[in-house]
Design an enzyme around this catalytic site. Structure first.
Site, PDB file in Angstrom:
ATOM      1  N   TYR A 198     -16.669  42.359 -67.635  1.00  0.00           N
ATOM      2  CA  TYR A 198     -16.858  43.411 -68.368  1.00  0.00           C
ATOM      3  C   TYR A 198     -17.854  43.227 -69.390  1.00  0.00           C
ATOM      4  CZ  TYR A 198     -14.587  47.684 -66.870  1.00  0.00           C
ATOM      5  OH  TYR A 198     -13.994  49.021 -66.391  1.00  0.00           O
ATOM      6  N   GLU A 200     -19.931  46.160 -71.513  1.00  0.00           N
ATOM      7  CA  GLU A 200     -20.016  47.463 -72.071  1.00  0.00           C
ATOM      8  C   GLU A 200     -21.056  46.980 -73.180  1.00  0.00           C
ATOM      9  OE1 GLU A 200     -16.917  50.128 -72.662  1.00  0.00           O
ATOM     10  OE2 GLU A 200     -16.428  50.059 -70.423  1.00  0.00           O
ATOM     11  N   ASP A 241     -40.183  59.859 -60.970  1.00  0.00           N
ATOM     12  CA  ASP A 241     -39.026  58.860 -60.123  1.00  0.00           C
ATOM     13  C   ASP A 241     -39.809  58.337 -58.838  1.00  0.00           C
ATOM     14  OD1 ASP A 241     -37.046  58.347 -58.299  1.00  0.00           O
ATOM     15  OD2 ASP A 241     -36.049  60.168 -58.430  1.00  0.00           O
ATOM     16  N   THR A 295     -34.907  53.573 -57.789  1.00  0.00           N
ATOM     17  CA  THR A 295     -34.042  52.652 -57.294  1.00  0.00           C
ATOM     18  C   THR A 295     -34.395  51.187 -57.121  1.00  0.00           C
ATOM     19  OG1 THR A 295     -34.438  53.581 -55.109  1.00  0.00           O
ATOM     20  CG2 THR A 295     -32.401  54.642 -56.206  1.00  0.00           C
ATOM     21  N   LYS A 335     -35.137  50.260 -52.290  1.00  0.00           N
ATOM     22  CA  LYS A 335     -36.155  50.859 -51.093  1.00  0.00           C
ATOM     23  C   LYS A 335     -36.892  49.886 -50.995  1.00  0.00           C
ATOM     24  CE  LYS A 335     -34.461  55.580 -51.860  1.00  0.00           C
ATOM     25  NZ  LYS A 335     -33.753  55.809 -53.237  1.00  0.00           N
ATOM     26  N   ARG A 386     -28.685  47.471 -54.148  1.00  0.00           N
ATOM     27  CA  ARG A 386     -28.361  49.106 -54.492  1.00  0.00           C
ATOM     28  C   ARG A 386     -28.310  49.316 -55.884  1.00  0.00           C
ATOM     29  NH1 ARG A 386     -28.251  51.033 -49.527  1.00  0.00           N
ATOM     30  NH2 ARG A 386     -28.374  53.017 -50.492  1.00  0.00           N
TER      31      ARG A 386
HETATM   32  N1  DSN Z   1     -31.236  59.492 -49.859  1.00  0.00           N
HETATM   33  C1  DSN Z   1     -32.431  58.533 -50.208  1.00  0.00           C
HETATM   34  C2  DSN Z   1     -33.221  58.444 -49.339  1.00  0.00           C
HETATM   35  O1  DSN Z   1     -33.055  58.505 -47.918  1.00  0.00           O
HETATM   36  O2  DSN Z   1     -34.543  58.889 -49.455  1.00  0.00           O
HETATM   37  C3  DSN Z   1     -33.092  59.237 -51.529  1.00  0.00           C
HETATM   38  O3  DSN Z   1     -32.423  59.030 -52.608  1.00  0.00           O
END
Ligand code: DSN
Length: 412
Positions: free
Chosen positions: A46, A48, A192, A218, A221, A227
């Site tokens: 933990y 925080e 984003d 994110t 990707k 993730r």
């Molecule tokens: N769900 C994602 C995608 O497949 O593009 C976006 O967050």
């Protein structure tokens, strides 16, 4: 005792990932060190608070990890401040809204139907429920962002915040122009960049820095990390962003994931990562050419980045849902996707979204994606017969046999 039931399912998923052609544009294959860190002892801790200012003892080593992740991320994108704690992209976005806005404030984001994201103001999402979101989108003629319409909307709606970025948009986004229009009208500008973060890092998409006030992404990707999400901003927003993430939106950060994020940013700083980014785009152009050659209609007439939206309704008279199933049956994984001005319900959709990042990581080159385009055409442009299915499966296997991934991993 090892849980054989769970591990058996994970082993089956491992085999699926080995044998399929993965075209989901938002997925990728992380390195083994990133998987190792995600499964490390840091999951027990933990922490925080933030490095040097925690609410728990024993944080000296996780402090090292989080500071390393922050420094590497700042170096990667040349940004002033980074918060690496958001558990996901949606949570990163919600923290930004929470930091900058009051409930009911006006925001302008890209419509989900035109390629935006749920967290950019969809009426059923917390964003659309909490704030007064308005939407901009693409032009019916070009299926690319209509910057004149965008400008008019910014000028008339006078939003407090403008959100750029998309999850199903295949062309370059002009962040510089959008930022200028937003700032000229007194709005803050947020990007984003979740889908294209890896391409920004490799120089294959114009960077949102220094135009944006805040950038979220994110990490899993094109950036090819674990993730999770992160927020980058100008120094003047740092305190508000930190407070909005913790204690605003989250409690304890996932330190094992933050360690994997640090490794991901380290990987993204290497020359090999730049090559990978360039190859993603070259592969997408090869797939675009192959699909066009086979007679498919592509949304916005093609791609500049890592993904392509294929109008399967117009090209072969089937829904995106059916196309997804037909491809699944020949070990090609993609997702149905609405296309701009779609006449079908989102659950059926008229398109499929295909992307090159995951198979680029596995080692596919242009000629492999040319063949992928031909296999997709053979399956979708013809009647559903066993002969065609068998031929497609054979050709998919010939491609996947050429590359290997996670070869020493075994769960059962
Ligand atoms: N769900 C994602 C995608 O497949 O593009 C976006 O967050």
């Amino acid at each position: 005792m090892r849980d054989q039931e769970v591990f058996a399912s994970v082993e089956r998923e491992l085999n699926r990932q080995r044998s399929n052609i993965e075209l989901i544009a938002s997925e990728n294959f992380v390195s083994e060190q990133i998987m190792e860190l995600t499964g490390s002892v840091l999951t027990n801790k933990y922490a925080e608070g933030y490095p040097g200012r925690r609410y728990y003892g024993g944080c000296q080593f996780v402090d090292e990890v989080e500071s390393l992740a922050q420094e590497r991320l700042k170096e990667l994108y040349g940004c002033e401040y980074a918060n690496v704690q958001p558990h996901s992209g949606s949570q990163a976005n919600s923290a930004v809204y929470f930091a900058l806005l009051q409930p009911g404030d006006k925001v302008l984001g890209m419509s989900l139907a035109d390629g935006g994201h749920l967290s950019h103001g969809h009426p059923l999402n917390y964003s659309g429920v909490t704030f007064e979101f308005h939407a901009y989108g693409v032009s019916p003629e070009t299926e690319m962002i209509d910057y004149d319409d965008f400008k008019e909307k910014v000028e008339t709606i006078k939003p407090k915040l403008v959100v750029a970025g998309a999850s199903a948009y295949s062309r370059v986004i002009n962040f510089e122009l959008m930022a200028k229009i937003a700032h000229d009208n007194g709005a803050l500008f947020m990007v984003d960049m979740a889908h294209i973060a890896g391409l920004v890092a490799s120089g294959d998409h114009p960077s949102p820095f220094p135009h944006a006030d805040i950038v979220t992404t994110t990490t899993h990707k094109t950036l090819r990390g674990p993730r999770g999400g992160v927020i980058m901003c100008k120094e003047k927003f740092a305190k508000d962003i930190d407070r909005a993430v913790f204690p605003g939106m989250q409690g304890g950060p996932l330190m094992h994931v933050i360690a994997a994020k640090a490794a991901c940013f380290g990987e993204a700083l290497t020359p090999e990562f730049k090559e990978y980014g360039h190859q993603i785009v070259k592969n997408a152009k090869a797939l675009e050419a192959s699909l066009k050659e086979e007679g498919f209609r592509l949304v916005a007439d093609g791609t500049d980045n890592h993904l392509i939206l294929v109008d399967v309704k117009a090209s072969c008279g089937i829904s995106g849902k059916k196309a997804q199933r037909l491809l699944d049956e020949i070990n090609i994984t993609a997702n149905k996707n609405a296309i701009p001005f779609d006449q079908e319900k989102p659950y059926l959709a008229s398109g499929i979204r295909v992307g090159t990042p995951a198979m680029t990581t596995k080692g596919f080159k242009e000629e492999d994606f040319t063949e992928v385009g031909k296999i997709i055409a053979l399956r979708l442009m013809n009647d559903e017969t066993d002969e065609i299915k068998e031929e497609c499966l054979r050709r998919v296997k010939a491609l996947t046999d050429k590359v290997s991934m996670y070869k020493d991993i075994k769960y059962i």
